[in-house]
Design a protein around this motif. Structure first.
Motif, PDB file in Angstrom:
ATOM      1  N   UNK A  98       0.834  -1.203   0.000  1.00  0.00           N
ATOM      2  CA  UNK A  98       0.000   0.000   0.000  1.00  0.00           C
ATOM      3  C   UNK A  98       0.862   1.244   0.000  1.00  0.00           C
ATOM      4  N   UNK A  99       0.723   2.043   1.044  1.00  0.00           N
ATOM      5  CA  UNK A  99       1.500   3.276   1.175  1.00  0.00           C
ATOM      6  C   UNK A  99       2.665   3.101   2.143  1.00  0.00           C
ATOM      7  N   UNK A 100       3.122   1.856   2.291  1.00  0.00           N
ATOM      8  CA  UNK A 100       4.235   1.526   3.176  1.00  0.00           C
ATOM      9  C   UNK A 100       5.292   0.736   2.405  1.00  0.00           C
ATOM     10  N   UNK A 101       6.544   1.007   2.723  1.00  0.00           N
ATOM     11  CA  UNK A 101       7.641   0.153   2.274  1.00  0.00           C
ATOM     12  C   UNK A 101       8.098  -0.606   3.507  1.00  0.00           C
TER      13      UNK A 101
ATOM     14  N   UNK B 207       6.166   4.790   6.029  1.00  0.00           N
ATOM     15  CA  UNK B 207       5.080   5.299   5.201  1.00  0.00           C
ATOM     16  C   UNK B 207       5.605   6.259   4.129  1.00  0.00           C
ATOM     17  N   UNK B 208       4.825   6.389   3.091  1.00  0.00           N
ATOM     18  CA  UNK B 208       5.187   7.278   1.984  1.00  0.00           C
ATOM     19  C   UNK B 208       5.476   8.691   2.462  1.00  0.00           C
ATOM     20  N   UNK B 209       4.706   9.179   3.426  1.00  0.00           N
ATOM     21  CA  UNK B 209       4.916  10.558   3.886  1.00  0.00           C
ATOM     22  C   UNK B 209       6.242  10.758   4.623  1.00  0.00           C
TER      23      UNK B 209
ATOM     24  N   UNK C  55      17.171   5.071   1.398  1.00  0.00           N
ATOM     25  CA  UNK C  55      15.933   5.752   1.040  1.00  0.00           C
ATOM     26  C   UNK C  55      15.177   4.868   0.055  1.00  0.00           C
ATOM     27  N   UNK C  56      14.429   3.879   0.536  1.00  0.00           N
ATOM     28  CA  UNK C  56      13.791   2.923  -0.367  1.00  0.00           C
ATOM     29  C   UNK C  56      12.764   3.549  -1.307  1.00  0.00           C
ATOM     30  N   UNK C  57      12.067   4.585  -0.869  1.00  0.00           N
ATOM     31  CA  UNK C  57      11.090   5.233  -1.758  1.00  0.00           C
ATOM     32  C   UNK C  57      11.800   5.910  -2.924  1.00  0.00           C
ATOM     33  N   UNK C  58      12.872   6.615  -2.655  1.00  0.00           N
ATOM     34  CA  UNK C  58      13.647   7.270  -3.714  1.00  0.00           C
ATOM     35  C   UNK C  58      14.244   6.227  -4.648  1.00  0.00           C
TER      36      UNK C  58
END
Length: 76
Positions: A25-28, A38-40, A61-64
């Protein structure tokens, strides 16, 4: 020194991300210590458990990294 072809690098980067992280969802989530981010909080370094084998000396930074992987050209 011979440089690795771009398509091999892309495949390796995708494999590495998938090996370390799980998108939920919005979590890594780290596949090893199961800590979530969370994404935020994507602008913050990821905080693994102290004994996590996926923890590295440098900030992660897994989201990046996910954005980088998804925007690389894909070749079959």
């Amino acid at each position: 020194m011979e440089q690795e072809p771009a398509f091999e690098r892309v495949g390796n980067d995708r494999f590495l991300w998938k090996h370390l992280w799980l998108l939920d969802g919005h979590q890594v989530r780290c596949r090893y210590c199961e800590v979530e981010q969370p994404l935020e909080h994507s602008h913050l370094p990821f905080c693994h458990e102290a004994d996590c084998p996926a923890r590295t000396p440098s900030d992660q930074y897994p989201w990046r990294d996910l954005i980088d992987v998804l925007t690389l050209p894909y070749r079959h």
